[in-house]
Design an enzyme around this catalytic site. Structure first.
Site, PDB file in Angstrom:
ATOM      1  CE  LYS A   1    -101.554  -9.881  46.407  1.00  0.00           C
ATOM      2  NZ  LYS A   1    -101.117  -8.519  46.051  1.00  0.00           N
ATOM      3  CE1 TYR A   8    -103.159 -12.300  44.272  1.00  0.00           C
ATOM      4  CE2 TYR A   8    -104.714 -13.185  45.886  1.00  0.00           C
ATOM      5  CZ  TYR A   8    -104.163 -12.103  45.214  1.00  0.00           C
ATOM      6  OH  TYR A   8    -104.611 -10.839  45.485  1.00  0.00           O
ATOM      7  CB  ILE A  36    -106.372  -1.204  44.260  1.00  0.00           C
ATOM      8  CG1 ILE A  36    -107.481  -2.039  44.911  1.00  0.00           C
ATOM      9  CG2 ILE A  36    -105.591  -0.439  45.326  1.00  0.00           C
ATOM     10  CD1 ILE A  36    -106.978  -3.167  45.787  1.00  0.00           C
ATOM     11  CB  THR A  65    -110.110  -5.016  41.023  1.00  0.00           C
ATOM     12  OG1 THR A  65    -109.822  -6.401  41.273  1.00  0.00           O
ATOM     13  CG2 THR A  65    -109.958  -4.225  42.318  1.00  0.00           C
ATOM     14  CG  ASP A  71     -92.533  -7.846  32.869  1.00  0.00           C
ATOM     15  OD1 ASP A  71     -92.768  -7.930  34.094  1.00  0.00           O
ATOM     16  OD2 ASP A  71     -92.539  -8.829  32.112  1.00  0.00           O
ATOM     17  CG  ASN A  75    -101.807  -1.537  43.176  1.00  0.00           C
ATOM     18  OD1 ASN A  75    -102.500  -1.899  44.103  1.00  0.00           O
ATOM     19  ND2 ASN A  75    -102.241  -1.520  41.913  1.00  0.00           N
TER      20      ASN A  75
END
Length: 266
Positions: free
Chosen positions: A159, A155, A20, A190, A63, A90
């Site tokens: 989000k 994860y 992305i 991706t 980083d 992103n």
């Protein structure tokens, strides 16, 4: 594409070397923006540089989980381009694909350090520029932050945090004229999704699964997300803030297709 949509703007883009982020770098630059791409991989930065061949793109190895490195990257961006108008957060990681109890302390901490703390760092060190230029912040979230996902607890937690953080930031910085939004894709092809798919028990069925979870019938490539991002960071979205925009092909409307029309019972 309107090549003047971001004319004169400078974009700080984390994780802009693949997926992305790479597509966003292309569309932002094509729309007239100067872009500073940040990645923690020198190899990935060099690969992007070789593939883009564009004027007005600068590359910094950083980083985003390390405060001093982010501060230095932002200072370098200002030195090269003179200002920052847009920050697109992103960059993100997804490993491990596991339940909560199977996730190690190090894995948990790394996920939050990159996916969430990275936003804290870029905002903290770019805020003066964003206030000065009445800028824009865009975060890359995910539909799974709203609906959850099997074997991806840590994860999805990051989000979900990004969705809540986006709304709080929008309220905090609205008085300064800063808009803060997020995009929330479902499946997108991706390199990170390819890696995730190879970790699944039913990895040979994943492509069909990812096509079928989207109401429009296919799992897209990154360009469809980049087009939505371009809209949100441009003046065309000038009265939109605090929005977590699903770019999902309707995945949230019914996460699996059970029957095709010609398979329905009579």
């Amino acid at each position: 594409m309107n090549t003047d949509l971001l004319a004169g703007k400078v974009v700080l883009l984390t994780g802009g070397t693949e997926g992305i982020g790479f597509e966003c770098a292309k569309v932002y630059n094509a729309a007239g923006a100067k872009v500073c791409i940040i990645s923690n991989s020198l190899q990935s930065l060099n690969q992007a540089k070789n593939n883009l061949h564009n004027q007005g793109i600068h590359y910094v190895c950083t980083d985003i989980s390390v405060a001093d490195e982010v501060q230095a990257a932002i200072e370098e961006t200002i030195m090269v381009f003179g200002k920052i108008d847009i920050v697109h957060n992103n960059a993100g990681i997804s490993n491990p694909s596991s339940t909560l109890c199977e996730t190690t302390d190090d894995e948990w901490n790394r996920l939050f350090d990159v996916n969430v703390k990275g936003i804290y760092h870029t905002t903290k060190y770019a805020i003066d520029q964003l206030i000065k230029n009445r800028g824009v912040i865009l975060n890359t979230g995910s539909l799974v932050g709203e609906i959850g996902q099997e074997r991806h607890a840590a994860y999805t937690a990051t989000k979900g945090a990004i969705s809540a953080l986006t709304k709080s930031m929008a309220l905090d910085y609205a008085a300064s004229g800063i808009r803060v939004n997020a995009v929330a894709p479902a499946g997108v092809w991706t390199p990170m999704l390819r890696s995730w798919s190879h970790q699944q028990i039913n990895k040979h069925e994943i492509e069909d699964y990812l096509d079928n979870i989207h109401a429009l019938g296919y799992c897209p490539n990154s360009d469809v997300i980049a087009d939505a991002c371009l809209f949100l960071v441009s003046d065309q979205a000038r009265f939109i803030t605090g929005c977590v925009l699903p770019v999902t092909g309707g995945a949230e409307l019914g996460y699996r297709k059970i029957l095709q029309p010609n398979q329905a019972s009579v």
